[in-house]
Design a protein around this motif. Structure first.
Motif, PDB file in Angstrom:
ATOM      1  N   PRO A 162      53.441  30.907  52.439  1.00 18.35           N
ATOM      2  CA  PRO A 162      52.259  29.836  52.378  1.00 18.35           C
ATOM      3  C   PRO A 162      50.891  30.400  52.093  1.00 18.35           C
ATOM      4  O   PRO A 162      50.473  31.380  52.779  1.00 18.35           O
ATOM      5  CB  PRO A 162      52.293  28.760  53.649  1.00 18.35           C
ATOM      6  CG  PRO A 162      53.002  29.951  54.511  1.00 18.35           C
ATOM      7  CD  PRO A 162      53.838  30.795  53.958  1.00 18.35           C
ATOM      8  N   GLN A 192      48.410  25.640  52.670  1.00 16.64           N
ATOM      9  CA  GLN A 192      49.514  25.234  53.022  1.00 16.64           C
ATOM     10  C   GLN A 192      50.080  25.287  54.293  1.00 16.64           C
ATOM     11  O   GLN A 192      50.634  24.440  55.014  1.00 16.64           O
ATOM     12  CB  GLN A 192      50.608  25.956  51.851  1.00 16.64           C
ATOM     13  CG  GLN A 192      50.534  25.624  50.579  1.00 16.64           C
ATOM     14  CD  GLN A 192      51.436  26.539  49.506  1.00 16.64           C
ATOM     15  OE1 GLN A 192      51.655  27.388  49.890  1.00 16.64           O
ATOM     16  NE2 GLN A 192      51.415  25.897  48.482  1.00 16.64           N
ATOM     17  N   VAL A 252      56.601  25.340  57.485  1.00 21.01           N
ATOM     18  CA  VAL A 252      56.174  25.413  56.094  1.00 21.01           C
ATOM     19  C   VAL A 252      57.286  25.401  55.354  1.00 21.01           C
ATOM     20  O   VAL A 252      57.757  24.885  54.306  1.00 21.01           O
ATOM     21  CB  VAL A 252      55.126  26.464  55.811  1.00 21.01           C
ATOM     22  CG1 VAL A 252      54.934  26.568  54.400  1.00 21.01           C
ATOM     23  CG2 VAL A 252      53.936  26.284  56.529  1.00 21.01           C
TER      24      VAL A 252
END
Length: 537
Positions: A110, A114, A136
């Motif tokens: 990520p 994110q 994630v």
């Protein structure tokens, strides 16, 4: 899954196979060799956003010829949290022609944004970076499942593409970064599983090694790429050579400047695949495959074996009986995937014979087959524990203490129901009343051991060095002589940190949760009435 924007990072060489390439362009397929005698292979293609028109960001590459026998459609535009702009039309193309089809989605480490957005959304605790990274990955899977929902398509398998790329690259400088990459991939696997999809892994050996450190996942199916062919039979060889992760190879792939080509391997007929067993890192105790660690216990009065399923939040569910006739065994241990089939196993010693038996689990809370004898002459040992992978070869091992001498021996697992070697790794271990194969207690990626000292009640951490030896021990607790049983299920709280469970003389069961920094959280009562149990593991 050739992406024209990142061909160079595939680490495959262009070669001139003019006659073969000409056949490929005319036929749209590239059957590299005659099919194996035992089964007729199927030949297909994978497609994604490069087949989209340039008006929506594609490369105008051709769709497969109508002769294709199967298709694997990409869900993203090259990165997670993006969508293939032509997904709906490509799915319609597949369904109109009645082609069997799978899907694939991209995994990636990520960005900071994110991690901030998705790290708090998922089944793992957000109190640690490891938990956030896993969340994630879970969100990457959830987004992919949402794309499938939006186009009304439910493929039987979703493959996870794990490979280097210049856009949003994987951090690969050291082992700690590779462990973090694994957390993301694990989250993606769990997310697909929770959305009802079987899954497998797409990669190649050098890329997988760079990103994950050569993570061994024998229970997860493999789609192996040969890239741009170095020799005519390379794609077929990917079917029979050991895979990048140790998993069974079901599909192989190769490509040229026009199309991506795929073939089935062995007897696989591009049919459905089962959902793999949980691959939860640092776990020897996810018995029912729900990605939460569990506790197993044998009831004294009946000799029955019971599963107390972990809930991922520090709690355990009510017991479920999973076996009977376990009373005769005087050593029981969850060792992890000892058989190499992907599901976790249990070892049991019969004192009447000294035999060591392996009970293979299904990964879904039951047993897969008849027990297998994996050792003889084990009666001299008064402690048998499974720390996980102690010698660093990504196969689970066993540690055994000899009662007469206090010597500690490493029985290195071979990954296929047996041991490859045995050697002494310690002396003087009779001073400890309890040994615990806890897994990676200090979060350095290596398996460790906990030991309670009889004379002091101290709890010691013996960190493994990752190659079958030890780093300096650390005292991590005192007053532990008040407990009649100590064990570790791995991470019980969902933060990706190993925890400890202990029973006091009143029969109360306590959770001692560890922190990522190496301390203890306040203990929590998670059970009562456990004095009727004579083995907790």
């Amino acid at each position: 899954m050739r992406d024209p924007a990142r061909t160079n990072l595939r680490r495959v060489r262009r070669i001139l196979l003019a006659p073969l390439a000409a056949v490929a362009l005319l036929a749209g397929l590239l059957p590299a060799v005659a099919p194996p005698a035992q089964a007729e292979p199927l030949f297909g293609h994978d497609i994604s956003w490069p087949q989209c028109p340039s008006s929506v960001g594609g490369f105008d590459l051709p769709m497969p010829p109508d002769s294709t026998q199967f298709v694997i459609a990409g869900l993203t535009k090259g990165l997670p949290f993006t969508e293939n702009p032509c997904l709906a039309s490509q799915v319609d193309w597949v369904q109109t022609r009645n082609k069997p089809a799978h899907a694939y989605t991209m995994a990636a480490f990520p960005t900071s944004a994110q991690l901030s957005t998705y790290g708090s959304q998922g089944p793992w605790s957000t109190s640690t970076r490891a938990g956030q990274l896993s969340n994630v990955g879970y969100a990457e899977a959830t987004y992919a499942a949402g794309s499938l929902d939006r186009v009304g398509w439910t493929p039987p398998v979703v493959w996870i593409d794990v490979e280097p790329r210049p856009a949003q690259p994987w951090p690969t400088g050291n082992a700690a970064q590779q462990r973090e990459n694994r957390y993301v991939i694990e989250g993606l696997m769990r997310g697909l599983r929770d959305n009802g999809y079987a899954y497998g892994l797409y990669s190649f050996t050098s890329g997988w090694q760079e990103i994950t450190g050569g993570w061994r996942l024998p229970g997860v199916p493999v789609w192996a790429t040969a890239g741009q062919l170095d020799y005519p039979n390379e794609a077929l060889d990917r079917c029979t050579q050991p895979s990048f992760s140790g998993g069974h190879v079901y599909l192989s792939q190769w490509y040229d400047d026009t199309r991506d080509y795929d073939r089935t391997c062995g007897t696989y007929a591009f049919s459905n695949l089962p959902i793999p067993a949980s691959t939860l890192s640092n776990s020897t105790a996810d018995f029912n495959g729900d990605w939460n660690n569990d506790v197993l216990a044998r009831w004294t009065a009946t000799g029955t074996l019971h599963l107390y399923a972990g809930q991922g939040n520090g709690r355990i569910a009510s017991h479920v009986q999973i076996g009977s006739g376990w009373g005769p065994f005087n050593a029981l241990e969850t060792v992890g995937d000892f058989s190499g089939d992907g599901a976790l196993d249990v070892l049991a010693r019969d004192p009447a014979t000294g035999y060591l038996w392996m009970y293979r689990s299904t990964g879904k809370g039951g047993w897969s087959s008849s027990r297998i004898r994996v050792g003889t002459g084990w009666n001299p040992f008064n402690s048998i524990i499974g720390p996980g992978d102690f010698d660093g070869d990504q196969r689970v091992d066993v540690l055994a203490r000899k009662a007469s001498t206090g010597e500690l021996f490493l029985y290195a697992g071979n990954g296929t129901n047996g041991f490859k070697s045995v050697r002494r790794v310690g002396t003087g271990w009779n001073s400890f009343s309890t040994l615990v194969g806890a897994g990676d207690v200090n979060s350095d990626g290596r398996a460790d051991v906990l030991a309670r000292e009889s004379s002091t009640g101290y709890l010691w951490l013996y960190p493994g060095n990752g190659s079958g030896g030890w780093l300096p021990r650390l005292r991590i607790g005192s007053g532990w002589n008040g407990f009649t049983a100590i064990m570790s299920p791995g991470d019980l709280t969902g933060d990706r940190v190993v925890d400890v469970v202990a029973r006091d003389r009143n029969g109360d069961l306590w959770l001692y949760a560890r922190t990522a920094s190496g301390g203890w959280r306040s203990r929590v009562l998670i059970g009562a009435g456990w004095n009727g149990i004579n083995a907790i593991f």
